[in-house]
Design an enzyme around this catalytic site. Structure first.
Site, PDB file in Angstrom:
ATOM      1  N   HIS A   1      -3.884  24.506  60.297  1.00  0.00           N
ATOM      2  CA  HIS A   1      -3.958  23.138  59.778  1.00  0.00           C
ATOM      3  C   HIS A   1      -4.216  22.132  60.902  1.00  0.00           C
ATOM      4  CE1 HIS A   1       0.198  22.878  61.269  1.00  0.00           C
ATOM      5  NE2 HIS A   1       0.124  21.563  61.117  1.00  0.00           N
TER       6      HIS A   1
ATOM      7  N   ASP B   1       0.131  27.455  56.276  1.00  0.00           N
ATOM      8  CA  ASP B   1      -0.569  27.836  57.508  1.00  0.00           C
ATOM      9  C   ASP B   1       0.140  29.075  58.052  1.00  0.00           C
ATOM     10  OD1 ASP B   1      -1.570  28.163  60.065  1.00  0.00           O
ATOM     11  OD2 ASP B   1      -1.499  26.030  60.574  1.00  0.00           O
TER      12      ASP B   1
ATOM     13  N   GLU C   1       0.787  12.100  67.762  1.00  0.00           N
ATOM     14  CA  GLU C   1       2.081  11.796  67.137  1.00  0.00           C
ATOM     15  C   GLU C   1       3.225  11.752  68.146  1.00  0.00           C
ATOM     16  OE1 GLU C   1       1.637  13.280  62.541  1.00  0.00           O
ATOM     17  OE2 GLU C   1       2.444  14.699  63.983  1.00  0.00           O
TER      18      GLU C   1
ATOM     19  N   GLU D   1       8.643  22.679  65.897  1.00  0.00           N
ATOM     20  CA  GLU D   1       7.193  22.686  65.668  1.00  0.00           C
ATOM     21  C   GLU D   1       6.753  21.233  65.808  1.00  0.00           C
ATOM     22  OE1 GLU D   1       4.200  21.603  64.533  1.00  0.00           O
ATOM     23  OE2 GLU D   1       4.295  22.326  62.469  1.00  0.00           O
TER      24      GLU D   1
END
Length: 578
Positions: free
Chosen positions: A521, A255, A357, A348
């Site tokens: 992504h 990405d 998440e 990230e």
């Protein structure tokens, strides 16, 4: 090569200095383990050992004795004469091998006539070569030839004499020596560059203060613990296991919007990173940590609780950055770094619809614990945006597809389509709004974990009928913008668009939305209405509320609730991000 032992003769062994040196090496060895410089990573079996390699060339042999014979014949290096002449103990032999390998690796000639260069430097307790079977042979040599080696006998006699003079001192040495085998197992693991830094920090201060006998334990005990962990799988276990495999990291690295934005943030601001201490939370392959190291960071702490940390360690070593980047395995909430504060936290952490998440929780925990009061978060801010969706092709592909499957109706397959957030890429032509609306901003220097569950009002502006909008909305599209700033005090304009945000001072942004230069992504998140919404012709704007809440069954998943007014009927739906 001359025999340096001739320069020293039979050195006079004085009782106290010899024992003190042995004890000092033991302490250094244990300190390296406690400081995670020699951290155990996996169970060890003899099947893992490799053939020993010559100290001076690339030839391999069946055992250490064959190596020493070769070195004496082809390289004029008599190992056995040298170790006897210098009276080397176990640690001295480790230092000798690692010192010679270090010098040869850097194209230098070992100064063996100056043994103080390696005997007095604890750095040579750490291996130079991965899977150095020659080091394992040192242990075998000590155990198999103990009765025949006069130096070992003399060493034991000295320890026995010390035991007689001081009972307490002898007991302490006995405990240290009884754990030497375990410590050497851990030493073998570091040779293989598989480090699980921070594993012992799971128990906090209690672990760090415990005796050495409470550390790893026997291989059988370690296997039992591993089996017990497998039986107690949690949502966190599944989360970290999902990042253990190459495929997901390959997708992220490919990405270019993601990876090049982080790279440019670091490389375009080298003056900010130079000589700074950096923390990389969720380091993955270690790419961001290595960017920071190349930009001039003084020290980088790379933390990840997934098995990918083992490959990150290998990547760091392969690129010669191990003196700057230190890798730790564990949850950032549970490990203890060897520094009170860091200057920059880079991570990230973003997931689908930004917060899926729940990794941001861990990043904020690290910020509150480690970031200096003037420190910088990278990224510095993220914004959630929403726009109207009108895409017949997408609806036909995702919804109407189930109306006719080889002549059969499968309407039962449709409901989950409207219950779940759908992750998809959308073109600008799929968007029925002239501009997106920022419904939530997350300034990373000040946002709290409590702020990550919220209800925010929003507006949806609609394209005009003249532009081709037919007055029907299929749903909404949510995406996020990410910003990197040079300073924690830099203010990003309210009307900024990340796809074009590059003010020229080193700050920059990127978007995951339809107007970006490339797809990412992360893609966008579609919230489809149970039935398409018809909008009156005189209505140009809809209003409503979007709510994010962590699911009780799994706090890493989110429920996104939507209320929308202004159409011919109100919309009220909840979508699962799972």
């Amino acid at each position: 090569m001359s025999d340096p032992s001739e320069s020293f003769g039979q050195q006079e062994n004085k009782e106290s200095p010899a024992v003190e040196e042995f004890e000092s090496d033991l302490e250094d060895f244990e300190d390296l383990i406690k400081e995670n410089e020699l951290e155990s990573a996996s169970d060890w079996t003899n099947d893992d050992e490799t053939r020993p390699i010559c100290l001076f060339c690339e030839l391999t042999f069946d055992d250490a004795d064959a190596v020493w014979s070769h070195c004496a014949l082809d390289h004029s290096f008599d190992y056995n004469t040298l170790r006897r002449g210098l009276g080397l103990d176990f640690f001295g032999k480790l230092k000798l091998v690692n010192y010679i390998r270090s010098q040869v690796l850097h194209g230098k000639t070992p100064e063996l006539n100056q043994p103080e260069l390696f005997l007095e430097d604890s750095q040579y307790l750490k291996p130079v070569m991965e899977d150095d079977a020659l080091l394992f042979g040192i242990q075998d040599e000590d155990s198999e030839n103990e009765e025949e080696d006069a130096d070992v006998v003399y060493e034991k006699e000295q320890l026995q004499q010390i035991a007689k003079e001081s009972t307490e001192k002898a007991k302490s040495l006995q405990v240290q020596l009884s754990n030497l085998q375990l410590q050497f197992d851990e030493y073998k693991d570091i040779v293989r560059t598989i480090l699980n830094r921070g594993a012992d920090s799971d128990n906090g201060d209690e672990s760090s203060n415990s005796s050495s006998s409470s550390r790893s334990g026997s291989p059988d005990r370690r296997r039992r613990r591993k089996s017990e962990r497998k039986k107690k799988h949690t949502n966190d276990d599944h989360y970290f296991e999902s990042y253990a495999y190459n495929e997901i990291h390959e997708i992220m690295l490919k990405d270019t919007i993601r990876t090049e934005s982080y790279r440019d943030c670091i490389y375009d601001n080298k003056d900010i990173f130079k000589d700074k201490v950096v923390l990389d939370v969720g380091c993955g392959t270690g790419i961001l940590s290595m960017f920071a190291a190349k930009a001039g960071a003084k020290k980088v702490f790379a933390v990840d609780n997934s098995d990918i940390i083992e490959k990150a360690i290998a990547n760091v070593f392969e690129n010669g950055l191990e003196k700057i980047v230190q890798c730790y395995r564990g949850k950032i909430e549970e490990i203890t770094l060897p520094t009170p504060k860091v200057d920059i936290i880079i991570s990230e952490w973003m997931g689908y619809a930004l917060l899926y998440e729940a990794m941001l929780d861990s990043v904020l925990n690290a910020r509150d614990k480690y970031l200096d009061e003037d420190g910088l978060m990278a990224p510095s801010e993220c914004r959630l945006l929403v726009a109207g969706l009108r895409d017949d092709e997408f609806i036909n592909d995702k919804v109407n597809f189930w109306n006719d499957i080889y002549g059969f109706k499968m309407s039962a397959m449709k409901p989950r389509i409207f219950d779940d957030v759908i992750i998809e890429n959308f073109k600008p032509s799929s968007i029925a709004s002239p501009e997106p609306y920022v419904f939530r901003a997350l300034p990373l220097h000040t946002v709290t974990v409590a702020d990550l569950e919220f209800s925010s009002p929003f507006k949806i502006s609609l394209n005009s009928r003249e532009s081709g909008f037919d007055g029907i909305l299929d749903g909404l599209v949510i995406y996020f913008d990410t910003y990197f700033t040079r300073s924690r005090d830099e203010v990003i304009p309210a009307d900024a668009r990340a796809e074009s945000f590059k003010p020229g001072n080193g700050s920059l942004g990127f978007t995951t939305g339809p107007w970006g230069p490339k797809y990412t992504h992360w893609r966008s998140a579609a919230l489809l209405f149970n039935t398409p919404l018809s909008v009156p012709e005189d209505v140009t704007e809809l209003t409503g509320t979007i709510s994010y809440a962590k699911r009780k069954v799994n706090s890493r998943e989110y429920a996104i609730s939507l209320e929308l007014n202004g159409g011919k009927k109100p919309i009220k739906q909840t979508y699962m991000m799972r």
